[in-house]
Design a protein around this motif. Structure first.
Motif, PDB file in Angstrom:
ATOM      1  N   ALA A  77       4.718  -4.454 -22.926  1.00  0.00           N
ATOM      2  CA  ALA A  77       3.730  -4.731 -23.069  1.00  0.00           C
ATOM      3  C   ALA A  77       3.124  -3.822 -21.435  1.00  0.00           C
ATOM      4  CB  ALA A  77       3.594  -6.267 -22.433  1.00  0.00           C
ATOM      5  N   CYS A  78       1.551  -3.603 -22.361  1.00  0.00           N
ATOM      6  CA  CYS A  78       1.029  -2.687 -21.641  1.00  0.00           C
ATOM      7  C   CYS A  78      -0.872  -3.817 -21.805  1.00  0.00           C
ATOM      8  CB  CYS A  78       1.004  -1.912 -22.208  1.00  0.00           C
ATOM      9  SG  CYS A  78      -0.142  -0.618 -20.691  1.00  0.00           S
ATOM     10  N   THR A  79      -1.297  -4.191 -20.304  1.00  0.00           N
ATOM     11  CA  THR A  79      -2.246  -4.839 -19.888  1.00  0.00           C
ATOM     12  C   THR A  79      -3.244  -3.443 -19.522  1.00  0.00           C
ATOM     13  OG1 THR A  79      -2.055  -5.086 -17.796  1.00  0.00           O
ATOM     14  CG2 THR A  79      -1.446  -6.509 -18.607  1.00  0.00           C
ATOM     15  N   ILE A  80      -4.275  -3.450 -20.327  1.00  0.00           N
ATOM     16  CA  ILE A  80      -5.706  -3.016 -20.388  1.00  0.00           C
ATOM     17  C   ILE A  80      -6.815  -3.433 -18.988  1.00  0.00           C
ATOM     18  CG2 ILE A  80      -7.633  -1.199 -21.627  1.00  0.00           C
ATOM     19  CD1 ILE A  80      -5.372  -1.226 -23.762  1.00  0.00           C
ATOM     20  N   GLY A  81      -7.222  -2.309 -18.648  1.00  0.00           N
ATOM     21  CA  GLY A  81      -8.176  -2.502 -17.496  1.00  0.00           C
ATOM     22  C   GLY A  81      -9.253  -1.672 -17.196  1.00  0.00           C
ATOM     23  N   ASN A 127     -15.573  -4.711  -7.789  1.00  0.00           N
ATOM     24  CA  ASN A 127     -14.379  -5.353  -7.841  1.00  0.00           C
ATOM     25  C   ASN A 127     -13.411  -4.739  -7.840  1.00  0.00           C
ATOM     26  OD1 ASN A 127     -15.692  -7.837  -7.099  1.00  0.00           O
ATOM     27  ND2 ASN A 127     -16.399  -8.593  -9.895  1.00  0.00           N
ATOM     28  N   CYS A 128     -13.426  -3.559  -8.627  1.00  0.00           N
ATOM     29  CA  CYS A 128     -11.898  -2.973  -8.670  1.00  0.00           C
ATOM     30  C   CYS A 128     -11.345  -2.154  -7.542  1.00  0.00           C
ATOM     31  CB  CYS A 128     -12.072  -2.079 -10.039  1.00  0.00           C
ATOM     32  SG  CYS A 128     -12.448  -2.290 -11.464  1.00  0.00           S
ATOM     33  N   PHE A 129     -12.170  -1.547  -6.446  1.00  0.00           N
ATOM     34  CA  PHE A 129     -11.331  -1.241  -5.556  1.00  0.00           C
ATOM     35  C   PHE A 129     -10.916  -2.139  -4.757  1.00  0.00           C
ATOM     36  CE2 PHE A 129     -13.211  -1.476  -0.519  1.00  0.00           C
ATOM     37  CZ  PHE A 129     -12.566  -0.626  -0.071  1.00  0.00           C
ATOM     38  N   THR A 130     -12.378  -4.221  -4.114  1.00  0.00           N
ATOM     39  CA  THR A 130     -11.960  -4.810  -3.421  1.00  0.00           C
ATOM     40  C   THR A 130     -10.123  -4.889  -3.608  1.00  0.00           C
ATOM     41  OG1 THR A 130     -13.687  -5.503  -3.251  1.00  0.00           O
ATOM     42  CG2 THR A 130     -11.910  -7.096  -2.907  1.00  0.00           C
ATOM     43  N   GLY A 157     -17.159  -7.157  -3.301  1.00  0.00           N
ATOM     44  CA  GLY A 157     -16.696  -8.040  -4.544  1.00  0.00           C
ATOM     45  C   GLY A 157     -15.170  -9.147  -3.580  1.00  0.00           C
ATOM     46  N   ILE A 158     -14.793 -10.100  -3.988  1.00  0.00           N
ATOM     47  CA  ILE A 158     -13.564 -10.603  -2.997  1.00  0.00           C
ATOM     48  C   ILE A 158     -12.726 -10.814  -4.330  1.00  0.00           C
ATOM     49  CG2 ILE A 158     -13.685 -13.170  -2.720  1.00  0.00           C
ATOM     50  CD1 ILE A 158     -16.341 -13.165  -3.181  1.00  0.00           C
ATOM     51  N   SER A 159     -11.752 -11.183  -3.575  1.00  0.00           N
ATOM     52  CA  SER A 159     -10.305 -10.946  -4.005  1.00  0.00           C
ATOM     53  C   SER A 159      -9.474 -12.429  -3.575  1.00  0.00           C
ATOM     54  CB  SER A 159      -9.394  -9.684  -3.446  1.00  0.00           C
ATOM     55  OG  SER A 159      -7.944 -10.186  -3.972  1.00  0.00           O
ATOM     56  N   ILE A 160      -8.787 -13.253  -3.978  1.00  0.00           N
ATOM     57  CA  ILE A 160      -8.221 -14.650  -3.492  1.00  0.00           C
ATOM     58  C   ILE A 160      -6.547 -14.524  -3.857  1.00  0.00           C
ATOM     59  CG2 ILE A 160      -7.817 -16.563  -3.437  1.00  0.00           C
ATOM     60  CD1 ILE A 160     -11.673 -16.754  -3.012  1.00  0.00           C
ATOM     61  N   GLY A 161      -6.043 -14.649  -3.891  1.00  0.00           N
ATOM     62  CA  GLY A 161      -4.611 -14.561  -3.659  1.00  0.00           C
ATOM     63  C   GLY A 161      -4.517 -13.012  -4.477  1.00  0.00           C
ATOM     64  N   GLY A 162      -4.813 -12.226  -4.517  1.00  0.00           N
ATOM     65  CA  GLY A 162      -4.302 -10.970  -5.557  1.00  0.00           C
ATOM     66  C   GLY A 162      -5.001 -11.208  -6.614  1.00  0.00           C
ATOM     67  N   ARG A 163      -6.453 -11.863  -6.610  1.00  0.00           N
ATOM     68  CA  ARG A 163      -7.105 -11.463  -8.281  1.00  0.00           C
ATOM     69  C   ARG A 163      -8.574 -12.100  -7.700  1.00  0.00           C
ATOM     70  NH1 ARG A 163      -4.539 -13.590 -12.263  1.00  0.00           N
ATOM     71  NH2 ARG A 163      -1.879 -14.322 -12.050  1.00  0.00           N
ATOM     72  N   ALA A 301      -9.053   4.034  -5.249  1.00  0.00           N
ATOM     73  CA  ALA A 301      -8.642   2.602  -5.610  1.00  0.00           C
ATOM     74  C   ALA A 301      -9.150   1.993  -6.563  1.00  0.00           C
ATOM     75  CB  ALA A 301      -9.718   2.178  -4.189  1.00  0.00           C
ATOM     76  N   GLY A 302     -10.255   2.483  -7.554  1.00  0.00           N
ATOM     77  CA  GLY A 302     -11.197   2.367  -8.296  1.00  0.00           C
ATOM     78  C   GLY A 302     -10.609   1.669 -10.090  1.00  0.00           C
ATOM     79  N   VAL A 303      -9.798   3.151 -10.029  1.00  0.00           N
ATOM     80  CA  VAL A 303      -8.520   2.892 -10.837  1.00  0.00           C
ATOM     81  C   VAL A 303      -7.618   1.867 -11.205  1.00  0.00           C
ATOM     82  CG1 VAL A 303      -7.225   4.761 -10.339  1.00  0.00           C
ATOM     83  CG2 VAL A 303      -7.652   4.545 -12.878  1.00  0.00           C
ATOM     84  N   ILE A 304      -6.633   2.205  -9.545  1.00  0.00           N
ATOM     85  CA  ILE A 304      -5.794   1.026  -9.835  1.00  0.00           C
ATOM     86  C   ILE A 304      -6.217   0.158  -9.860  1.00  0.00           C
ATOM     87  CG2 ILE A 304      -3.928   0.780  -7.456  1.00  0.00           C
ATOM     88  CD1 ILE A 304      -3.983   3.604  -7.187  1.00  0.00           C
ATOM     89  N   GLY A 305      -7.202  -0.391  -9.384  1.00  0.00           N
ATOM     90  CA  GLY A 305      -7.988  -2.387  -9.246  1.00  0.00           C
ATOM     91  C   GLY A 305      -7.780  -2.297 -10.797  1.00  0.00           C
ATOM     92  N   ALA A 306      -8.839  -1.303 -11.729  1.00  0.00           N
ATOM     93  CA  ALA A 306      -9.096  -1.692 -12.870  1.00  0.00           C
ATOM     94  C   ALA A 306      -7.158  -1.867 -13.343  1.00  0.00           C
ATOM     95  CB  ALA A 306      -9.691  -0.411 -13.397  1.00  0.00           C
ATOM     96  N   ALA A 307      -6.535  -1.243 -12.715  1.00  0.00           N
ATOM     97  CA  ALA A 307      -4.887  -0.902 -13.944  1.00  0.00           C
ATOM     98  C   ALA A 307      -4.952  -2.924 -13.320  1.00  0.00           C
ATOM     99  CB  ALA A 307      -4.045  -0.379 -13.077  1.00  0.00           C
ATOM    100  N   TRP A 308      -5.036  -3.250 -11.897  1.00  0.00           N
ATOM    101  CA  TRP A 308      -4.200  -4.762 -11.851  1.00  0.00           C
ATOM    102  C   TRP A 308      -5.122  -5.726 -12.287  1.00  0.00           C
ATOM    103  CZ3 TRP A 308      -1.000  -6.210  -9.672  1.00  0.00           C
ATOM    104  CH2 TRP A 308       1.073  -5.457  -9.068  1.00  0.00           C
ATOM    105  N   ILE A 309      -6.955  -5.642 -13.312  1.00  0.00           N
ATOM    106  CA  ILE A 309      -7.470  -6.626 -13.919  1.00  0.00           C
ATOM    107  C   ILE A 309      -7.183  -6.633 -15.467  1.00  0.00           C
ATOM    108  CG2 ILE A 309      -9.539  -6.441 -11.979  1.00  0.00           C
ATOM    109  CD1 ILE A 309     -11.260  -5.504 -14.939  1.00  0.00           C
ATOM    110  N   GLY A 310      -6.405  -5.907 -15.371  1.00  0.00           N
ATOM    111  CA  GLY A 310      -6.150  -5.887 -16.872  1.00  0.00           C
ATOM    112  C   GLY A 310      -5.671  -7.582 -17.443  1.00  0.00           C
ATOM    113  N   LYS A 311      -5.647  -6.915 -18.938  1.00  0.00           N
ATOM    114  CA  LYS A 311      -5.092  -8.168 -19.517  1.00  0.00           C
ATOM    115  C   LYS A 311      -4.770  -7.631 -21.051  1.00  0.00           C
ATOM    116  CE  LYS A 311      -9.601  -9.973 -21.755  1.00  0.00           C
ATOM    117  NZ  LYS A 311      -9.898 -11.301 -21.414  1.00  0.00           N
TER     118      LYS A 311
END
Length: 311
Positions: A77-81, A127-130, A157-163, A301-311
Motif C-alpha cells: 500500500a502507498c499513500t499520496i500527499g 502545514n507540510c513543513f510543520t 501550521g499546527i501539528s498535534i500528536g503528529g497530525r 521539510a515540504g516534501v517529507i511533510g507532504a508524504a506524511w499527510i497522505g491518504k
C-alpha cells in the motif's frame, strides 16, 4: 515534553509526497519506517499569462506521481500527499491564495484524484513543513507544535500528536494574516498591519524603505545592524520587537510545546537570542519556557511533510 506515539506498523504503508513549488516539483518515497527511498525533481511549468499553465502543472504532478508509484514494491500500500503554495477552500474545493497563481480557482485536488483514480491528501506548504519537523526534524517528540515559515511571506501550521490541525475552514495556523497593527501597512489580503507585513523579509525591507527611502534586503539590513549602522539598527530592532510581540501573543493563546522556524528569515541567529527575549517579554507568563527551534530538515521539510499527510 509529551511524546508523539509511534505510528502503527501492523500494516506497513509506503508514503509518497509531492512538494509543488514555484520553480520545482519534488517527489519523495518513504518506506514504512519513514526512510527516504528516492527523490525526484522536475521544473514547475510556468506560463503566467498563458491559458494552459494549470493544465501543464497538473499533468507534471500526475506524471511524477505515476513514475514514483512504479517504485513501490508490488502489492504494498502507498499513500499520496501533495503540498501546494496555497490553500484549499473548504466549501468550494478550489485553490485560493496560491503564490503559483495558475492554481487559483481550480479544483486541483479533485482533478488529480480523478486522473489517479484514488483519493489523495493536499495541504499548504506551511502545514507540510510543520508536520515534517514535528515527526522527523527539530520538533520531533513534542506533542503540540506550531511551525512558522518566515521568508518573503509568513505562513504557519499546527501539528498535534503528529497530525496537522486544519480547523473548520482549513485555515488553522494562518498566523501571518492576523492583524496586529490596525494603523500598519495594508496587506495584500485586505487587512491592515498583518503579522506578515511586520516580520516577513519583504515586510522588513518595506519598513526600511519607508524610513530611509533606500532599498535593502533583510539580509543586508541584518548585516548593517551587526556593523552598527544606525538606520539598519532602528529597523532591525523594531523587527525583533515585532517578532516578540507576534510570537509572544501566539504562545499566550496556543501555548504550544514547541515552536519551529523555517524559511530564509529563520537563519537569522538573533531570533533565537534577542528575539527570544522579546517573545518572553510579550507572552502572558512570567517564565515562558517554550523552545523556539531552528528547522533541521531544510528544503526537504515540504516534501517529507507532504508524504506524511497522505491518504
Amino acid at each position: 515534553m509529551n511524546a508523539i506515539r509511534p505510528t502503527n506498523t501492523a500494516n506497513p504503508t509506503y508514503r509518497l509526497g509531492i512538494d509543488l513549488g514555484g520553480t520545482k516539483i519534488e517527489a519523495v518515497l518513504l518506506d514504512p519506517e519513514g526512510h527516504s527511498l528516492l527523490r525526484e525533481r522536475m521544473s514547475t511549468p510556468r506560463d503566467p499569462d498563458g491559458p494552459d499553465e494549470y493544465k501543464k502543472i497538473r499533468q507534471s504532478v500526475h506524471t511524477l506521481i505515476q513514475s514514483t508509484l512504479e517504485k513501490v514494491p508490488q502489492g504494498q500500500a502507498c499513500t499520496i500527499g501533495v503540498g501546494i503554495p496555497g490553500t484549499i477552500n473548504a466549501r468550494s474545493g478550489l485553490v485560493q491564495n496560491a503564490n503559483t497563481t495558475g492554481l487559483i480557482g481550480h479544483p486541483f485536488q479533485e482533478d488529480l484524484e480523478r486522473l489517479l483514480g484514488r483519493p489523495i491528501a493536499m495541504e499548504n506548504d506551511a502545514n507540510c513543513f510543520t508536520l515534517a519537523e514535528a515527526r522527523q526534524g527539530a520538533a520531533k517528540g513534542f506533542h503540540l507544535v506550531f511551525g512558522i515559515i518566515l521568508g518573503t511571506g509568513c505562513g504557519g501550521g499546527i501539528s498535534i500528536g503528529g497530525r496537522i490541525h486544519t480547523g473548520q475552514h482549513r485555515i488553522g495556523g494562518e498566523w501571518g494574516h492576523f492583524s496586529v497593527d490596525p494603523a500598519g501597512t495594508r496587506c495584500y489580503c485586505g487587512n491592515q498591519g498583518c503579522v506578515e507585513t511586520k516580520i516577513s523579509g519583504d515586510g522588513v525591507a518595506r519598513s526600511f524603505f519607508e524610513h530611509t527611502g533606500r532599498r535593502l534586503t533583510l539580509e543586508q539590513i541584518t548585516e548593517g545592524y551587526r556593523q552598527g549602522n544606525t538606520a539598519c539598527s532602528t529597523v532591525f530592532e523594531q523587527f525583533l520587537d515585532d517578532f516578540g510581540r507576534c510570537l509572544g501573543g501566539l504562545i499566550s493563546i496556543l501555548d504550544p510545546d514547541a515552536v519551529v522556524l523555517g524559511g530564509g528569515v529563520s537563519n537569522i541567529d538573533e531570533l533565537y537570542t534577542l528575539g527570544l527575549q522579546q517573545v518572553r517579554r510579550y507572552a502572558f507568563h512570567e517564565h515562558v519556557q517554550t523552545p523556539i527551534l531552528k528547522h533541521q530538515l531544510g528544503d526537504s521539510a515540504g516534501v517529507i511533510g507532504a508524504a506524511w499527510i497522505g491518504k
